[in-house]
Design a protein around this motif. Structure first.
Motif, PDB file in Angstrom:
ATOM      1  N   LYS A 130     -17.313   4.432  15.805  1.00 45.42           N
ATOM      2  CA  LYS A 130     -16.316   4.528  16.864  1.00 45.42           C
ATOM      3  C   LYS A 130     -16.916   4.116  18.195  1.00 45.42           C
ATOM      4  CE  LYS A 130     -13.285   7.969  14.886  1.00 45.42           C
ATOM      5  NZ  LYS A 130     -12.374   9.073  15.218  1.00 45.42           N
ATOM      6  N   LEU A 131     -16.068   3.580  19.068  1.00 48.34           N
ATOM      7  CA  LEU A 131     -16.490   3.298  20.432  1.00 48.34           C
ATOM      8  C   LEU A 131     -16.558   4.629  21.177  1.00 48.34           C
ATOM      9  CD1 LEU A 131     -14.189   0.231  21.191  1.00 48.34           C
ATOM     10  CD2 LEU A 131     -16.438   0.267  20.107  1.00 48.34           C
ATOM     11  N   CYS A 132     -17.468   4.711  22.145  1.00 44.95           N
ATOM     12  CA  CYS A 132     -17.579   5.986  22.862  1.00 44.95           C
ATOM     13  C   CYS A 132     -18.084   5.816  24.291  1.00 44.95           C
ATOM     14  CB  CYS A 132     -18.463   6.959  22.089  1.00 44.95           C
ATOM     15  SG  CYS A 132     -20.119   6.358  21.829  1.00 44.95           S
ATOM     16  N   VAL A 133     -18.269   6.923  24.970  1.00 41.76           N
ATOM     17  CA  VAL A 133     -18.730   7.059  26.357  1.00 41.76           C
ATOM     18  C   VAL A 133     -17.712   6.466  27.340  1.00 41.76           C
ATOM     19  CG1 VAL A 133     -20.650   6.917  27.962  1.00 41.76           C
ATOM     20  CG2 VAL A 133     -21.116   6.952  25.513  1.00 41.76           C
ATOM     21  N   PHE A 170      -4.497  -6.991  21.425  1.00 44.98           N
ATOM     22  CA  PHE A 170      -4.946  -5.723  22.003  1.00 44.98           C
ATOM     23  C   PHE A 170      -6.448  -5.587  21.792  1.00 44.98           C
ATOM     24  CE2 PHE A 170      -5.786  -1.115  21.148  1.00 44.98           C
ATOM     25  CZ  PHE A 170      -5.692  -0.689  22.465  1.00 44.98           C
ATOM     26  N   GLY A 171      -7.146  -5.066  22.808  1.00 47.63           N
ATOM     27  CA  GLY A 171      -8.597  -4.919  22.667  1.00 47.63           C
ATOM     28  C   GLY A 171      -9.142  -3.650  23.299  1.00 47.63           C
ATOM     29  N   MET A 172     -10.298  -3.241  22.780  1.00 52.20           N
ATOM     30  CA  MET A 172     -11.007  -2.073  23.308  1.00 52.20           C
ATOM     31  C   MET A 172     -12.474  -2.460  23.374  1.00 52.20           C
ATOM     32  SD  MET A 172      -9.408   0.568  20.520  1.00 52.20           S
ATOM     33  CE  MET A 172      -9.276  -0.700  19.273  1.00 52.20           C
ATOM     34  N   VAL A 173     -13.130  -2.132  24.475  1.00 47.14           N
ATOM     35  CA  VAL A 173     -14.560  -2.460  24.564  1.00 47.14           C
ATOM     36  C   VAL A 173     -15.333  -1.277  25.132  1.00 47.14           C
ATOM     37  CG1 VAL A 173     -14.374  -3.579  26.846  1.00 47.14           C
ATOM     38  CG2 VAL A 173     -16.277  -4.161  25.342  1.00 47.14           C
ATOM     39  N   GLU A 174     -16.420  -0.960  24.476  1.00 47.02           N
ATOM     40  CA  GLU A 174     -17.339   0.045  25.009  1.00 47.02           C
ATOM     41  C   GLU A 174     -18.217  -0.658  26.033  1.00 47.02           C
ATOM     42  OE1 GLU A 174     -19.345   2.533  22.057  1.00 47.02           O
ATOM     43  OE2 GLU A 174     -21.193   2.320  23.220  1.00 47.02           O
ATOM     44  N   ARG A 175     -18.297  -0.140  27.240  1.00 48.27           N
ATOM     45  CA  ARG A 175     -19.131  -0.800  28.254  1.00 48.27           C
ATOM     46  C   ARG A 175     -20.578  -0.849  27.779  1.00 48.27           C
ATOM     47  NH1 ARG A 175     -16.441   1.879  33.662  1.00 48.27           N
ATOM     48  NH2 ARG A 175     -14.505   0.677  33.568  1.00 48.27           N
ATOM     49  N   GLY A 176     -21.158  -2.049  27.792  1.00 47.83           N
ATOM     50  CA  GLY A 176     -22.517  -2.241  27.289  1.00 47.83           C
ATOM     51  C   GLY A 176     -22.590  -2.308  25.778  1.00 47.83           C
ATOM     52  N   GLY A 177     -21.443  -2.237  25.101  1.00 49.88           N
ATOM     53  CA  GLY A 177     -21.448  -2.194  23.641  1.00 49.88           C
ATOM     54  C   GLY A 177     -20.468  -3.169  23.021  1.00 49.88           C
ATOM     55  N   GLU A 198      -8.022   6.302  16.445  1.00 50.70           N
ATOM     56  CA  GLU A 198      -8.890   6.079  15.284  1.00 50.70           C
ATOM     57  C   GLU A 198     -10.208   5.419  15.648  1.00 50.70           C
ATOM     58  OE1 GLU A 198      -7.282   4.917  11.407  1.00 50.70           O
ATOM     59  OE2 GLU A 198      -8.700   3.248  11.429  1.00 50.70           O
ATOM     60  N   ARG A 199     -10.190   4.544  16.639  1.00 48.95           N
ATOM     61  CA  ARG A 199     -11.380   3.733  16.898  1.00 48.95           C
ATOM     62  C   ARG A 199     -12.201   4.190  18.101  1.00 48.95           C
ATOM     63  NH1 ARG A 199     -10.779  -1.008  13.591  1.00 48.95           N
ATOM     64  NH2 ARG A 199     -13.025  -1.062  13.815  1.00 48.95           N
ATOM     65  N   ILE A 200     -11.701   5.129  18.894  1.00 46.49           N
ATOM     66  CA  ILE A 200     -12.460   5.614  20.059  1.00 46.49           C
ATOM     67  C   ILE A 200     -12.713   7.110  19.917  1.00 46.49           C
ATOM     68  CG2 ILE A 200     -12.555   5.784  22.580  1.00 46.49           C
ATOM     69  CD1 ILE A 200     -10.564   3.466  22.745  1.00 46.49           C
TER      70      ILE A 200
END
Ligand SMILES: [Zn+2]
Length: 330
Positions: A130-133, A170-177, A198-200
């Protein structure tokens, strides 16, 4: 194992079948114990002339090759062409068109197109972490001039999809990841929020624009909104990382690919996400990583072109998406 570091090396190295064989053996059966991909038996013998193994368990189709059970299966294209093609596709920064591949490898354009799509299949992300932070979420619109479409399709587009019949991404990005992105039917709350959940990782900070679909995320996340009508950033509240990814995606689409059918859009998105997510790797590391995923992922020409395959929309939910049934990489 000896392996090439550059495209030039890769083309020269893999021109020799013996090098291809060593490479595939190491990839599939590290340690050298060849197992039948159908039944797992090690009671097999190699028939050097035909370049196949024979399994003695007594099932149907008793022979298998280096390509059986991989994305290369059922293709008459030799590994001496497949492996340099894979290197080329995986290492090429802004994507490569089937036309370039066709000229570079001296295969027909139809073959080149097929090779491209098979390699892209191996480049898809299994997406188990999962993406986090700090995570930015955003949507964008791609392509599709409504006037070029058939009337029925056009009506559907104008009523149902993005503005002016454009495709929604649609998109999701973890900063630095890592980035996760996909082709969507709508950008409604009921479609976006299950994916986000589900993904974060719960408890993460989520940064979005003021789209109503994101309302309610504050129950599970630290949700901060940037109102793009007012400003583009307020301290760390912005979606600039996601915007950067959209520029990469659009540059790839406009620069290299002459046209992308909505049916295939998800593959191009996957490819750009792959490039983004492996941006700190060398070409050799990237190649090795993708090659580990060629086993257990197969796609037939019929699936690529026909109606059997979903068009990849709304595939970001793992249980509904292709990842869930795409076979494991082991
Ligand atoms: Zn067997």
């Amino acid at each position: 194992m000896e392996s090439p570091d550059t495209l030039r090396d890769a083309i020269i190295w893999f021109a020799d079948f013996e090098h291809c064989r060593q490479f595939m053996m190491e990839l599939r059966w590290p340690g050298g114990k060849v197992k039948c991909p159908y039944c797992g038996s090690e009671r097999v013998t190699y028939l050097a002339k035909a370049r196949v193994w024979k399994c003695y368990t007594g099932h149907d189709r008793p022979t298998f090759s280096l390509k059986t059970g991989t994305i290369f299966e059922d293709s008459p294209i030799a590994l001496e062409k497949w492996l340099p093609a894979a290197w080329l596709i995986i290492s090429c920064k802004n994507g490569i068109s089937s036309y370039e591949l066709h000229r570079g490898l001296k295969v027909t354009q139809k073959t080149a197109w097929f090779m491209l799509h098979r390699i892209r299949l191996a480049m898809q992300d299994g997406g188990f972490n999962k993406l986090c932070v700090e995570v930015e979420v955003d949507e964008t619109f791609i392509g599709g001039k409504a006037r070029n479409m058939h009337a029925a399709k056009r009506a559907e587009k104008i009523q149902g999809r993005g503005p002016e019949g454009k495709e929604i991404v649609f998109g999701m990005v973890e900063r630095g990841g890592k980035v996760i992105a996909g082709h969507m039917d709508t950008r409604k709350k009921k479609d976006l929020q299950p994916i986000i959940r589900e993904r974060i990782e719960a408890g993460s900070a989520i940064f979005s624009d003021e789209l109503k679909s994101y309302e309610g995320l504050a129950a599970d996340y630290q949700h901060a909104v940037i109102d793009h009508a007012v400003e583009y950033a307020n301290g760390n509240v912005h979606t600039n990382t996601m915007e950067n990814f959209w520029s990469l995606l659009k540059r790839g689409l406009h620069g290299t690919y002459i046209s992308v059918e909505p049916f295939h859009l998800f593959r191009y998105i996957d490819e750009q996400a792959f490039r983004y997510n492996t941006r700190k790797m060398t070409d050799a590391e990237r190649f090795a990583g993708v090659m580990k995923q060629i086993v257990g992922r197969r796609v037939t020409y019929k699936e690529l072109t026909g109606k059997n395959l979903e068009d990849g929309r709304n595939s970001l939910l793992l249980e509904n998406g292709r990842d869930a049934e795409g076979g494991s990489a082991s």
